[in-house]
Design a protein around this motif. Structure first.
Motif, PDB file in Angstrom:
ATOM      1  N   GLU A   1       0.958  -0.810   0.022  1.00 57.53           N
ATOM      2  CA  GLU A   1       0.121   0.264   0.294  1.00 57.53           C
ATOM      3  C   GLU A   1       0.631   1.159  -0.005  1.00 57.53           C
ATOM      4  O   GLU A   1       1.449   1.169   0.969  1.00 57.53           O
ATOM      5  CB  GLU A   1      -0.850   0.202   1.445  1.00 57.53           C
ATOM      6  CG  GLU A   1      -1.908   0.794   1.527  1.00 57.53           C
ATOM      7  CD  GLU A   1      -2.547   0.642   2.463  1.00 57.53           C
ATOM      8  OE1 GLU A   1      -2.367   0.279   3.222  1.00 57.53           O
ATOM      9  OE2 GLU A   1      -3.442   1.267   2.402  1.00 57.53           O
ATOM     10  N   PHE A   2       0.751   1.977  -1.070  1.00 59.29           N
ATOM     11  CA  PHE A   2       1.363   3.714  -0.802  1.00 59.29           C
ATOM     12  C   PHE A   2       0.376   4.513  -0.628  1.00 59.29           C
ATOM     13  O   PHE A   2      -0.306   4.749  -1.473  1.00 59.29           O
ATOM     14  CB  PHE A   2       2.005   3.136  -2.112  1.00 59.29           C
ATOM     15  CG  PHE A   2       2.868   2.545  -2.157  1.00 59.29           C
ATOM     16  CD1 PHE A   2       4.240   2.608  -2.587  1.00 59.29           C
ATOM     17  CD2 PHE A   2       2.938   0.891  -2.822  1.00 59.29           C
ATOM     18  CE1 PHE A   2       5.356   1.625  -2.280  1.00 59.29           C
ATOM     19  CE2 PHE A   2       3.901   0.533  -3.163  1.00 59.29           C
ATOM     20  CZ  PHE A   2       4.854   0.171  -2.834  1.00 59.29           C
ATOM     21  N   THR A   3       0.765   6.066  -0.052  1.00 58.27           N
ATOM     22  CA  THR A   3       0.075   6.360  -0.357  1.00 58.27           C
ATOM     23  C   THR A   3       0.889   7.252  -2.353  1.00 58.27           C
ATOM     24  O   THR A   3       1.800   7.646  -2.199  1.00 58.27           O
ATOM     25  CB  THR A   3       0.821   7.836   0.616  1.00 58.27           C
ATOM     26  OG1 THR A   3       1.448   8.174   0.509  1.00 58.27           O
ATOM     27  CG2 THR A   3       0.294   7.447   1.991  1.00 58.27           C
ATOM     28  N   MET A   4      -0.098   8.568  -2.142  1.00 55.74           N
ATOM     29  CA  MET A   4       0.026   9.393  -3.210  1.00 55.74           C
ATOM     30  C   MET A   4       1.617   9.967  -3.313  1.00 55.74           C
ATOM     31  O   MET A   4       1.935   9.306  -4.267  1.00 55.74           O
ATOM     32  CB  MET A   4      -1.087  10.258  -3.885  1.00 55.74           C
ATOM     33  CG  MET A   4      -2.083   8.940  -4.111  1.00 55.74           C
ATOM     34  SD  MET A   4      -2.368   7.485  -5.951  1.00 55.74           S
ATOM     35  CE  MET A   4      -2.281   6.351  -4.217  1.00 55.74           C
ATOM     36  N   LEU A   5       1.863  10.158  -2.319  1.00 48.51           N
ATOM     37  CA  LEU A   5       2.839  10.938  -2.657  1.00 48.51           C
ATOM     38  C   LEU A   5       4.069   9.908  -2.697  1.00 48.51           C
ATOM     39  O   LEU A   5       4.979  10.642  -2.607  1.00 48.51           O
ATOM     40  CB  LEU A   5       3.005  11.578  -0.475  1.00 48.51           C
ATOM     41  CG  LEU A   5       2.314  13.381  -1.028  1.00 48.51           C
ATOM     42  CD1 LEU A   5       2.570  13.877   0.678  1.00 48.51           C
ATOM     43  CD2 LEU A   5       2.848  14.242  -2.431  1.00 48.51           C
ATOM     44  N   GLU A   6       4.054   9.127  -1.826  1.00 46.38           N
ATOM     45  CA  GLU A   6       5.170   7.363  -1.216  1.00 46.38           C
ATOM     46  C   GLU A   6       5.133   7.889  -2.796  1.00 46.38           C
ATOM     47  O   GLU A   6       6.250   6.757  -3.795  1.00 46.38           O
ATOM     48  CB  GLU A   6       4.768   6.818  -0.410  1.00 46.38           C
ATOM     49  CG  GLU A   6       4.729   6.412   0.457  1.00 46.38           C
ATOM     50  CD  GLU A   6       3.744   5.804   1.294  1.00 46.38           C
ATOM     51  OE1 GLU A   6       4.236   6.366   3.369  1.00 46.38           O
ATOM     52  OE2 GLU A   6       3.614   4.924   1.340  1.00 46.38           O
ATOM     53  N   LEU A   7       3.855   7.272  -4.504  1.00 47.54           N
ATOM     54  CA  LEU A   7       4.099   7.028  -5.070  1.00 47.54           C
ATOM     55  C   LEU A   7       5.279   7.721  -6.145  1.00 47.54           C
ATOM     56  O   LEU A   7       5.540   7.282  -6.961  1.00 47.54           O
ATOM     57  CB  LEU A   7       3.300   6.285  -5.704  1.00 47.54           C
ATOM     58  CG  LEU A   7       2.655   6.177  -6.812  1.00 47.54           C
ATOM     59  CD1 LEU A   7       3.628   4.956  -7.726  1.00 47.54           C
ATOM     60  CD2 LEU A   7       1.014   6.356  -8.144  1.00 47.54           C
ATOM     61  N   ALA A   8       5.228   8.929  -5.680  1.00 47.07           N
ATOM     62  CA  ALA A   8       5.855   9.936  -6.384  1.00 47.07           C
ATOM     63  C   ALA A   8       7.107   9.833  -6.295  1.00 47.07           C
ATOM     64  O   ALA A   8       7.402  10.032  -7.003  1.00 47.07           O
ATOM     65  CB  ALA A   8       5.184  11.441  -6.183  1.00 47.07           C
ATOM     66  N   LYS A   9       7.629   9.276  -5.388  1.00 46.17           N
ATOM     67  CA  LYS A   9       8.642   9.302  -4.759  1.00 46.17           C
ATOM     68  C   LYS A   9       9.733   8.192  -5.151  1.00 46.17           C
ATOM     69  O   LYS A   9      10.370   8.189  -5.506  1.00 46.17           O
ATOM     70  CB  LYS A   9       8.836   9.460  -3.291  1.00 46.17           C
ATOM     71  CG  LYS A   9      10.543   8.781  -2.533  1.00 46.17           C
ATOM     72  CD  LYS A   9      10.948  10.222  -2.380  1.00 46.17           C
ATOM     73  CE  LYS A   9      12.063   9.681  -1.847  1.00 46.17           C
ATOM     74  NZ  LYS A   9      13.367   9.074  -2.491  1.00 46.17           N
ATOM     75  N   VAL A  10       8.384   7.041  -5.107  1.00 50.09           N
ATOM     76  CA  VAL A  10       9.083   5.916  -6.320  1.00 50.09           C
ATOM     77  C   VAL A  10       9.103   6.476  -7.333  1.00 50.09           C
ATOM     78  O   VAL A  10      10.085   6.241  -8.438  1.00 50.09           O
ATOM     79  CB  VAL A  10       8.418   4.906  -6.434  1.00 50.09           C
ATOM     80  CG1 VAL A  10       8.716   3.605  -7.400  1.00 50.09           C
ATOM     81  CG2 VAL A  10       7.938   4.420  -4.910  1.00 50.09           C
ATOM     82  N   VAL A  11       8.357   7.401  -7.967  1.00 45.35           N
ATOM     83  CA  VAL A  11       8.284   7.643  -9.608  1.00 45.35           C
ATOM     84  C   VAL A  11       9.749   8.050 -10.210  1.00 45.35           C
ATOM     85  O   VAL A  11      10.626   8.458 -10.504  1.00 45.35           O
ATOM     86  CB  VAL A  11       7.324   8.430 -10.088  1.00 45.35           C
ATOM     87  CG1 VAL A  11       7.099   8.873 -11.306  1.00 45.35           C
ATOM     88  CG2 VAL A  11       6.560   7.379 -10.466  1.00 45.35           C
ATOM     89  N   GLN A  12      10.080   9.672  -8.572  1.00 47.41           N
ATOM     90  CA  GLN A  12      11.191  10.585  -9.028  1.00 47.41           C
ATOM     91  C   GLN A  12      12.524   9.895  -8.775  1.00 47.41           C
ATOM     92  O   GLN A  12      13.227   9.838  -9.623  1.00 47.41           O
ATOM     93  CB  GLN A  12      11.191  11.761  -7.244  1.00 47.41           C
ATOM     94  CG  GLN A  12      10.146  11.910  -8.084  1.00 47.41           C
ATOM     95  CD  GLN A  12       9.671  12.866  -6.554  1.00 47.41           C
ATOM     96  OE1 GLN A  12      10.133  12.647  -5.020  1.00 47.41           O
ATOM     97  NE2 GLN A  12       9.630  14.380  -6.279  1.00 47.41           N
ATOM     98  N   ASP A  13      11.821   9.094  -7.742  1.00 50.95           N
ATOM     99  CA  ASP A  13      13.615   7.549  -7.663  1.00 50.95           C
ATOM    100  C   ASP A  13      13.905   6.870  -9.088  1.00 50.95           C
ATOM    101  O   ASP A  13      15.446   6.213  -9.573  1.00 50.95           O
ATOM    102  CB  ASP A  13      13.344   6.519  -6.652  1.00 50.95           C
ATOM    103  CG  ASP A  13      13.653   7.370  -5.050  1.00 50.95           C
ATOM    104  OD1 ASP A  13      13.937   8.410  -5.132  1.00 50.95           O
ATOM    105  OD2 ASP A  13      13.402   6.745  -4.109  1.00 50.95           O
ATOM    106  N   THR A  14      12.565   6.225  -9.972  1.00 47.66           N
ATOM    107  CA  THR A  14      12.386   5.392 -10.805  1.00 47.66           C
ATOM    108  C   THR A  14      13.045   6.008 -12.501  1.00 47.66           C
ATOM    109  O   THR A  14      13.977   6.359 -13.359  1.00 47.66           O
ATOM    110  CB  THR A  14      11.441   4.257 -11.571  1.00 47.66           C
ATOM    111  OG1 THR A  14      10.816   4.050  -9.840  1.00 47.66           O
ATOM    112  CG2 THR A  14      11.827   3.729 -12.140  1.00 47.66           C
ATOM    113  N   ILE A  15      12.827   7.569 -12.328  1.00 45.66           N
ATOM    114  CA  ILE A  15      12.887   7.980 -13.666  1.00 45.66           C
ATOM    115  C   ILE A  15      13.743   9.634 -13.563  1.00 45.66           C
ATOM    116  O   ILE A  15      15.024   9.735 -14.367  1.00 45.66           O
ATOM    117  CB  ILE A  15      11.655   8.642 -14.536  1.00 45.66           C
ATOM    118  CG1 ILE A  15      10.560   7.412 -14.029  1.00 45.66           C
ATOM    119  CG2 ILE A  15      11.655   9.611 -15.502  1.00 45.66           C
ATOM    120  CD1 ILE A  15       9.469   7.959 -14.428  1.00 45.66           C
TER     121      ILE A  15
END
Ligand SMILES: O=c1ccn([C@@H]2O[C@H](COP(=O)(O)OP(=O)(O)O[C@H]3OC[C@@H](O)[C@H](O)[C@H]3O)[C@@H](O)[C@H]2O)c(=O)[nH]1
Length: 404
Positions: A331-345
């Motif tokens: 489970e992720f908050t949308m802010l946590e998801l944004a962080k994963v996307v930042q880390d990935t891209i």
């Protein structure tokens, strides 16, 4: 027109509501014979008894081929994408047996017979990945898609394969096809349209839980859905589809399976349909700010598409109707998801807050105990592993192959 194609099985049996008489799957198949014999003896009408036996023999010989599973073509049930629900509920009870005719377990050492499988919405995101797996395991696949959201590109790599066919067709219109299994992924204005003998899998959604008051969500939870809100057409549409699917199961003995799919991402996802993972990935690649709706503390659980496909196939092949939650419990908050996307891209990708949409569920996470126990399924790909695979595909589609 639709009604002509609908039901060709003879007189309609009584409905389930007329005194409980209608039983689509008689538990004592020979009880009618005893009754008929008693009646014939009592009335001294052996001629009628003889006629009854002849009729039974004729019916048996008509039905027998579709019950055989040894031959691919004779075992194939005729499936006509035709029926309205009211017509379908008048199908004869012998139209399908609950277990084994369309899939099921094959004893070790025996080669599994190839099936002919219909995938509605098979040119879409999830559908096309499912098609890949079905073709790979040796089945013949028919895709029916109106290409409203599906894309030919998604299935183009199968076009030269004689075991693959694609039909441009809107599933709200009748169509006649012979298949063993139906994966219903298309999301039409009106739900199920198939006459039967084939096992029918409905792809429902976690949205049936609405803005859930239970967390995580178990299949027994009935949900918290606004019936008149802006997302109701989707939520309530899928809830109705579940209702009708179960009514067909109970009323017409249709073999059904129900999957409740949680947020899924992966290659071939629509780039601009507004879902959060595709939005964030496309935005980060285009050097645009990531649009976080509301305060970004709402949660979702993101499942990689190949996990979902395995879950759908396990459900189709298994013996349990469901509904089953198919989702990744991470489970992720949308802010946590944004962080994963930042880390990935792009670690420098900015975040921009936007007003949230109405009735947005505050949290969502599947309880997958039932799927683990009864299907032996659980997701394997964590978000941080799946996301890069999707990014590669998005990069290609957004910038062209040369920049991939
Ligand atoms: O750019 C965006 C898009 C969306 N969001 C937020 O991200 C969350 C998820 O939104 P999505 O539209 O991706 O997905 P939803 O969970 O609302 O619905 C989804 O869930 C289950 C599936 O069956 C449905 O098909 C799908 O629509 C929401 O809270 C939304 O407000 C953003 O913060 N930014």
């Amino acid at each position: 027109m639709a009604s002509e194609l609908t039901y060709r099985g003879g007189a309609a049996p009584g409905s389930a509501s007329d005194g409980g008489e209608y039983s689509p799957k008689p538990s004592k198949p020979l009880s009618w014979l005893t009754r008929a014999a008693r009646y014939a003896a009592a009335e001294h009408r052996p001629v009628f008894a003889l006629a009854g036996m002849l009729l039974a023999a004729a019916l048996f010989s008509l039905y027998a081929p579709s019950a055989s599973s040894s031959d691919a073509s004779s075992g194939r049930a005729v499936s006509a994408a035709a029926a309205t629900f009211s017509h379908l509920s008048s199908l004869p009870s012998s139209a399908s047996s609950l277990h084994g005719s369309a899939g099921g377990k094959v004893p070790l050492g025996l080669r599994r017979r190839a099936l002919r499988v219909l995938v509605t919405g098979g040119a879409g995101f999830v559908g096309s990945h499912l098609v890949d797996r079905l073709v790979e395991r040796g089945d013949s696949v028919i895709v029916v898609d109106n290409f409203f959201t599906g894309r030919k590109d998604n299935v183009a790599h199968h076009l030269a394969n004689p075991r693959f066919e694609v039909i441009r067709h809107d599933v709200v219109e009748p169509i006649l096809l012979e298949v063993d299994q139906i994966y219903h992924l298309a999301c039409p204005a009106s739900p199920v349209h198939y006459k039967i003998g084939a096992r029918f899998l409905l792809t429902s959604t976690s949205e049936v839980y609405g803005d859930p008051l239970q967390h995580p969500q178990v299949e027994t939870y009935w949900g918290n859905v606004n019936p008149i809100g802006v997302r109701s057409c989707y939520d309530e549409g899928k809830r109705t589809a579940e209702t009708l699917t179960m009514d067909y199961h109970r009323g017409a003995n249709l073999e059904v399976r129900i999957a409740r799919i949680f947020n899924t991402y992966g290659p071939r996802m629509c780039i601009d349909d507004g879902r959060v993972v595709s939005n964030f990935v496309a935005q980060a690649l285009r050097k645009e700010p990531l649009t976080v709706y509301g305060d970004g503390k709402q949660t979702r659980s993101f499942q990689y598409v190949s996990d979902l496909v395995e879950g759908l196939m396990s459900l189709m092949e298994g013996e349990h109707i469901g509904p089953f939650n198919l989702g990744n419990p991470g489970e992720f908050t949308m802010l946590e998801l944004a962080k994963v996307v930042q880390d990935t891209i792009d670690p420098n990708a900015r975040i921009e807050f936007r007003p949230n949409t109405a009735d947005d569920p505050h949290k969502r996470k599947p309880d997958i105990t039932r799927a683990k126990e009864l299907l032996g399924w659980e997701p394997k790909v964590p978000l941080r592993e799946g996301l890069p695979l999707m990014v590669t595909d998005f990069r290609k589609r957004i910038f062209g192959d040369q920049e991939a």
